[in-house]
Enzyme design. Structure first.
Site, mmCIF file in Angstrom:
data_model
loop_
_atom_site.group_PDB
_atom_site.id
_atom_site.type_symbol
_atom_site.label_atom_id
_atom_site.label_comp_id
_atom_site.label_asym_id
_atom_site.label_seq_id
_atom_site.Cartn_x
_atom_site.Cartn_y
_atom_site.Cartn_z
ATOM 1 N N HIS A 182 -45.506 -63.463 29.650
ATOM 2 C CA HIS A 182 -46.006 -63.945 28.364
ATOM 3 C C HIS A 182 -45.448 -65.335 28.026
ATOM 4 C CE1 HIS A 182 -47.347 -63.965 24.263
ATOM 5 N NE2 HIS A 182 -46.165 -63.719 23.736
ATOM 6 N N ASP A 197 -43.648 -57.146 25.282
ATOM 7 C CA ASP A 197 -43.891 -58.436 25.939
ATOM 8 C C ASP A 197 -43.446 -58.356 27.388
ATOM 9 O OD1 ASP A 197 -44.805 -59.597 23.627
ATOM 10 O OD2 ASP A 197 -43.016 -60.814 23.266
ATOM 11 N N TRP A 206 -52.102 -62.508 15.242
ATOM 12 C CA TRP A 206 -51.740 -63.917 15.315
ATOM 13 C C TRP A 206 -52.962 -64.791 15.034
ATOM 14 C CZ3 TRP A 206 -46.809 -65.691 16.020
ATOM 15 C CH2 TRP A 206 -45.856 -64.751 16.430
ATOM 16 N N HIS A 221 -37.012 -65.420 23.113
ATOM 17 C CA HIS A 221 -37.686 -64.758 24.235
ATOM 18 C C HIS A 221 -37.028 -65.153 25.565
ATOM 19 C CE1 HIS A 221 -40.993 -63.977 21.381
ATOM 20 N NE2 HIS A 221 -41.466 -63.109 22.250
ATOM 21 N N HIS A 280 -50.972 -58.514 22.076
ATOM 22 C CA HIS A 280 -49.813 -58.708 21.203
ATOM 23 C C HIS A 280 -50.129 -58.363 19.753
ATOM 24 C CE1 HIS A 280 -47.638 -60.536 24.546
ATOM 25 N NE2 HIS A 280 -48.825 -61.013 24.877
ATOM 26 N N GLU A 296 -41.930 -55.162 20.144
ATOM 27 C CA GLU A 296 -42.179 -55.790 18.857
ATOM 28 C C GLU A 296 -43.119 -54.956 17.981
ATOM 29 O OE1 GLU A 296 -41.583 -60.433 20.279
ATOM 30 O OE2 GLU A 296 -43.571 -59.513 20.495
ATOM 31 N N HIS A 340 -46.082 -53.407 20.506
ATOM 32 C CA HIS A 340 -46.342 -53.806 21.886
ATOM 33 C C HIS A 340 -45.056 -54.247 22.590
ATOM 34 C CE1 HIS A 340 -46.411 -57.632 19.684
ATOM 35 N NE2 HIS A 340 -46.013 -58.185 20.817
#
Length: 223
Positions: A65, A61, A25, A166, A55, A178, A59
């Site tokens: 998060h 979540d 990210w 989410h 992340h 994810e 991974h």
């Protein structure tokens, strides 16, 4: 180079390999590994260390998060991440909603893995991805599903600030996996193992995700 799943003793590794080239990210901590001490320095062993966002790569979540008072990763039931899962191909769709999910046989399914049109290229972080809608999350709950896995970095659009999917999944008691790699995997039923690390207080965890076919005749049924 396109990422490929590896098969070991009938288990298929669907995890992104972690190295310095893996995408992450924007603004987040990239993955790195280095030797803190070499065998020559210690006289006995090599000792490495890693630095990474939780992340990056494949991974799980934790609710913390995206929810202030959500559970941390070490508080989640590990049984959620072990057991039968159905892989379905939603690669024709940019939005995964109730109507799309209703096209698939999800009766009796507890875990669902979504195969999108985004290529499994761990080194390339996608600019746009298919996403799950709140209504789609509601349908998964109605079917009794408590885990959804996606082959992209998020269940929401990349630029989402609301994190609607989410939060809808959380309201429905559905956990999130994810960045799995399923480009070359056929639709069907599999045994899934994708255990997060018990990192106390953490908002997520990398996992080593593997699947093994439960189909007597792979590809012999339309889902």
């Amino acid at each position: 180079m396109k990422g490929k799943s590896k098969i070991v003793n009938n288990y298929i590794d669907i995890s992104q390999p972690l190295d310095a080239n893996i995408g992450h990210w924007t603004g987040d901590t990239p993955f790195s590994y280095e030797l803190s001490f070499s065998k020559e320095q210690t006289g006995s062993v090599n000792i490495g260390r890693i630095s990474s966002s939780l992340h990056t790569g494949t991974h799980v979540d934790a609710p913390f998060h995206f929810e202030k008072n959500g559970e941390n990763i070490h508080q989640l039931d590990i049984n959620v991440f072990i057991g039968p899962a159905r892989l379905i191909d939603v690669s024709k769709f940019k939005q995964i909603d109730r109507e799309v999910l209703s096209r698939f046989d999800l009766d009796g399914v507890e875990r669902v893995l979504l195969k999108t049109a985004i290529p499994n290229k761990p080194e390339r972080f996608p600019e746009e991805i298919p996403f799950l809608t709140e209504e789609g999350a509601d349908l998964l709950k109605e079917k009794g599903i408590f885990l959804v896995g996606v082959d992209v970095p998020s269940v929401d659009p990349i630029n989402s600030k609301e994190m609607s999917a989410h939060k809808a999944l959380y309201r429905n008691g559905i956990h999130i996996l994810e960045n799995i790699m399923v480009d070359d995997i056929e639709q069907g039923d599999y045994e899934l193992i994708a255990l997060p690390l018990p990192i106390v207080g953490a908002d997520g965890s990398p996992v080593r995700a593997v699947i093994r076919s439960l189909n007597k005749r792979q590809g012999g049924k339309t889902w």
